[in-house]
Design a protein around this motif. Structure first.
Motif, mmCIF file in Angstrom:
data_model
loop_
_atom_site.group_PDB
_atom_site.id
_atom_site.type_symbol
_atom_site.label_atom_id
_atom_site.label_comp_id
_atom_site.label_asym_id
_atom_site.label_seq_id
_atom_site.Cartn_x
_atom_site.Cartn_y
_atom_site.Cartn_z
ATOM 1 N N ALA A 176 0.857 -1.060 -0.117
ATOM 2 C CA ALA A 176 0.016 -0.080 -0.046
ATOM 3 C C ALA A 176 0.801 1.380 0.010
ATOM 4 O O ALA A 176 2.020 1.156 0.549
ATOM 5 C CB ALA A 176 -0.963 0.040 1.256
ATOM 6 N N THR A 177 0.446 2.232 -0.485
ATOM 7 C CA THR A 177 1.203 3.587 -0.445
ATOM 8 C C THR A 177 0.391 4.616 0.421
ATOM 9 O O THR A 177 0.797 5.836 0.302
ATOM 10 C CB THR A 177 1.062 4.243 -2.215
ATOM 11 N N ASP A 178 -0.308 4.375 1.370
ATOM 12 C CA ASP A 178 -0.963 5.313 2.309
ATOM 13 C C ASP A 178 -0.477 5.059 3.483
ATOM 14 O O ASP A 178 -0.196 3.630 4.260
ATOM 15 C CB ASP A 178 -2.232 5.193 2.251
ATOM 16 N N PRO A 179 0.365 6.044 4.356
ATOM 17 C CA PRO A 179 0.281 7.370 3.828
ATOM 18 C C PRO A 179 1.352 7.949 3.089
ATOM 19 O O PRO A 179 1.540 8.795 2.297
ATOM 20 C CB PRO A 179 0.849 8.264 5.295
ATOM 21 N N ASP A 181 4.287 6.213 -0.255
ATOM 22 C CA ASP A 181 4.985 4.996 -0.911
ATOM 23 C C ASP A 181 6.303 4.268 -0.125
ATOM 24 O O ASP A 181 7.177 5.181 -0.359
ATOM 25 C CB ASP A 181 5.081 5.582 -2.347
ATOM 26 N N ARG A 198 7.277 13.855 2.963
ATOM 27 C CA ARG A 198 6.886 12.634 3.273
ATOM 28 C C ARG A 198 7.297 12.295 4.790
ATOM 29 O O ARG A 198 6.456 11.627 5.493
ATOM 30 C CB ARG A 198 7.323 11.581 2.400
ATOM 31 N N SER A 202 5.151 9.894 7.573
ATOM 32 C CA SER A 202 5.418 8.739 7.659
ATOM 33 C C SER A 202 5.544 8.187 9.124
ATOM 34 O O SER A 202 5.391 8.806 10.059
ATOM 35 C CB SER A 202 6.888 8.331 6.885
#
Length: 202
Positions: A176-179, A181, A198, A202
């Motif tokens: 998954a890329t949330d929150p 990548d 990010r 993260s």
């Protein structure tokens, strides 16, 4: 499965970043390489190598061997993977697989190696994917591929990682890329700014 040897690929020329050693660029006061080591090394029971060419002293403090390409003329990531497979065969004969990551991916998953190992499903290679994109150099490679990989690089001049993966039926394992990548890699100064943002989520 036997413990895994890890390799961090840092043998590229970093042209899009203006040259130099991209993994030594700072992200919020720490090098990209430090951040990769922190997340990746604990997952590798046999430790980690750094694939890098040139003077190894610039990576003083790296917690494992510095292994250069064994193939001349900077043929790309496959040369670094081959160097790691060769190192495993010589120095860790019980190793069956080597995990590879890039030195510019500061958000690597903490379950990367375990999930790639589970995703092999009989294939000799498992690679990471996210958001519909396959990350060819974030992968788990059978050491038994080394002779074929050498023949591809030296005999056939094949430099495309994707072509090698396809030929061997590599399995893809999705994240998954949330929150964030987890395979965001820093190729340009603009990417470095994105990574700074990010870090806040993260």
């Amino acid at each position: 499965m036997a413990p895994i040897l890890g390799v961090i690929l840092a043998g590229g020329l970093s042209r899009r970043m203006g040259g130099g050693d991209k993994p030594l660029r700072l992200l919020a006061g720490r090098t990209l390489l430090d951040r990769v080591v922190e997340r990746f090394a604990p997952q590798c029971g046999l430790g980690v190598l750094l694939n890098a060419n040139g003077d190894p002293t610039r990576f003083a403090g790296f917690p494992g061997p510095i292994v250069p390409d064994g193939v001349p003329d900077h043929p790309g990531p496959l040369a670094g993977i081959l160097a790691a497979l060769d190192h495993a065969a010589v120095h860790h004969p019980s190793a069956t697989h080597v995990a590879s990551v890039t030195g510019d991916a500061p958000f690597l998953p903490l379950d990367l190696v375990d999930r790639l190992r589970a995703g092999l499903s009989g294939a000799p290679i498992a690679m990471a994917s996210s958001a519909g994109r396959e990350h060819f150099t974030v992968a788990l490679w059978a050491v038994s591929l080394r002779d074929d990989l050498r023949a591809s690089l030296v005999g056939r001049g094949e430099r495309r990682v994707g072509a090698f993966l396809r030929r061997h039926g590599a399995a893809a394992v999705d994240w998954a890329t949330d929150p964030v990548d987890p395979f965001l890699n820093v190729n340009t100064p603009e990417d470095l700014a994105i990574a700074e943002d990010r870090l806040k989520v993260s």
